[in-house]
Design an enzyme around this catalytic site. Structure first.
Site, PDB file in Angstrom:
ATOM      1  N   LYS A  54       0.850  -1.208   0.000  1.00  0.00           N
ATOM      2  CA  LYS A  54       0.000   0.000   0.000  1.00  0.00           C
ATOM      3  C   LYS A  54       0.880   1.249   0.000  1.00  0.00           C
ATOM      4  O   LYS A  54       0.648   2.197  -0.759  1.00  0.00           O
ATOM      5  CB  LYS A  54      -0.932  -0.001   1.226  1.00  0.00           C
ATOM      6  CG  LYS A  54      -2.046  -1.033   1.119  1.00  0.00           C
ATOM      7  CD  LYS A  54      -2.818  -1.204   2.413  1.00  0.00           C
ATOM      8  CE  LYS A  54      -3.767  -2.396   2.305  1.00  0.00           C
ATOM      9  NZ  LYS A  54      -4.446  -2.750   3.544  1.00  0.00           N
ATOM     10  N   GLN A  98      -4.579  -1.475   9.570  1.00  0.00           N
ATOM     11  CA  GLN A  98      -4.468  -2.808   8.987  1.00  0.00           C
ATOM     12  C   GLN A  98      -5.069  -3.859   9.926  1.00  0.00           C
ATOM     13  O   GLN A  98      -4.735  -3.913  11.103  1.00  0.00           O
ATOM     14  CB  GLN A  98      -2.978  -3.128   8.708  1.00  0.00           C
ATOM     15  CG  GLN A  98      -2.734  -4.443   8.003  1.00  0.00           C
ATOM     16  CD  GLN A  98      -3.324  -4.478   6.590  1.00  0.00           C
ATOM     17  OE1 GLN A  98      -3.239  -3.528   5.829  1.00  0.00           O
ATOM     18  NE2 GLN A  98      -3.937  -5.597   6.232  1.00  0.00           N
ATOM     19  N   ASP A 121     -11.183   2.438   3.642  1.00  0.00           N
ATOM     20  CA  ASP A 121     -11.437   0.990   3.539  1.00  0.00           C
ATOM     21  C   ASP A 121     -12.935   0.726   3.338  1.00  0.00           C
ATOM     22  O   ASP A 121     -13.326  -0.354   2.900  1.00  0.00           O
ATOM     23  CB  ASP A 121     -10.992   0.282   4.832  1.00  0.00           C
ATOM     24  CG  ASP A 121      -9.658  -0.422   4.673  1.00  0.00           C
ATOM     25  OD1 ASP A 121      -9.297  -0.752   3.524  1.00  0.00           O
ATOM     26  OD2 ASP A 121      -8.984  -0.648   5.690  1.00  0.00           O
TER      27      ASP A 121
END
Ligand code: NAP
Length: 302
Positions: A54, A98, A121
């Protein structure tokens, strides 16, 4: 029939080039770039590798990238304080924690603490709610389902009136993609069925699918004889089934298989995604697009 391969790696390059062009234009006109914070707790190898990918992608697009790595002994309060800090930072447009988190931390609490307008997200209950309502309500689509829909659209697969069957009902893949495909919208308008472990006759449903999306995490679950000739088959499953020696590096690497028997299925389907190299590369790409969109919403140019 030999299916057309839907290669996420190739589609990714197209989309990343589009994102980069927009980032450059916004930087030129407004003097700002998208800002993304990645918060990694602990050293789980899979999480480290996702976060590294990422960060690398964000940097290649000219984003402002902030990396926060904390040991897995961090308390829930400390993590919530970190999230709050970046929620309040005007140079940050996306806050990414995460997952999974260590057991002593309540994942739901952390997800809910992220500002829904920075939740790139798309897992915050407010963004899930917006996704269900659809249309102009939607801000951030979860990355994997967004990548799936983008692949289907770019391949020119007709979704309107199509029978779409989704195997799996997780909050991150199955449920959102099923909702997205049923919306009254471009790249949607499908008739959707969702399959799970309590479904009576999975073969029956799969056999009538014009679009078959499989996200179960069971290698080879979908048999070739369940695939309708000419169907679009999207295999989201990523299953470690052993190890192989990489030709490039000579190192031992995981051998990955999808949820569909790829070799046989590609002789029947019209389109199919390989594993690896299919849906996987799309996920980070769509996360980057969400971060760019977050900045655009803020600037009022979406
Ligand atoms: P998950 O949370 O484990 O959910 C799996 C779903 O599949 C559940 O709804 C389960 O049904 C259903 N299922 C499992 N076995 C089944 C069976 N034998 N028959 C019918 N349904 C079955 O999975 P997930 O997080 O969505 O991930 C699914 C797969 O996609 C995994 O392999 C994961 O690694 C992969 N994945 C890939 C990406 C990517 O490529 N970027 C992103 C996310 C996930 P119940 O609800 O009844 O238990």
């Amino acid at each position: 029939m030999t299916a057309k391969l839907l290669k996420g790696k190739e589609i990714r390059e197209e989309i990343l080039a589009e994102i980069k062009a927009e980032v450059d234009e916004i930087k030129e006109e407004h003097g700002v770039v998208p800002g993304l914070v990645t918060i990694l707790i602990g050293e789980d190898p899979a999480s480290v590798s996702y976060v590294t990918a990422k960060i690398k992608t964000a940097n290649s697009l000219g984003f402002k990238e902030v990396q926060v790595n904390k040991p897995d002994t961090i308390s829930e309060e400390e993590l919530l304080a970190l999230v709050d800090k970046y929620n309040k930072d005007d140079t940050v447009h996306g806050v990414l924690v995460q997952l999974p988190l260590p057991e002593h931390i309540d994942e739901k609490k952390v997800i809910t603490a992220i500002d829904p307008d920075k939740d790139v997200d798309g897992f915050h209950p407010i963004n899930m709610g917006r996704l269900v309502i659809g249309g102009s309500e939607v801000k951030f689509l979860p990355s994997t389902p967004a990548g799936i829909q983008e692949m289907i659209k770019r391949a020119g697969v007709k979704t309107e009136g199509a029978e779409a069957v989704v195997v799996g009902r997780s909050n991150i893949v199955g449920k959102p993609i099923a909702i997205m495909l049923m919306q009254k919208a471009d790249g949607a308008n499908a008739t959707v069925s969702v399959i799970h472990t309590r479904t009576r006759d999975m073969a029956f449903h799969c056999k009538r699918a014009d679009i078959l999306i499989v996200a179960a995490g069971v290698p080879g679950l979908v048999k070739p004889e369940w695939i309708k000739p000419g169907a679009c088959v999207i295999d989201v499953g990523v299953n470690r089934v052993g190890y192989k020696i990489s030709k490039k590096t000579g190192k031992k690497v995981a051998l990955l298989k999808g949820d569909v028997d790829f070799e046989a299925a590609q002789e029947i389907a019209g389109w199919i995604t390989p594993v690896p190299g299919g849906v996987g590369p799309m996920t980070i790409t769509m996360l980057m697009r969400n971060t760019l969109n977050s900045l655009k919403y803020k600037l009022g140019i979406s």
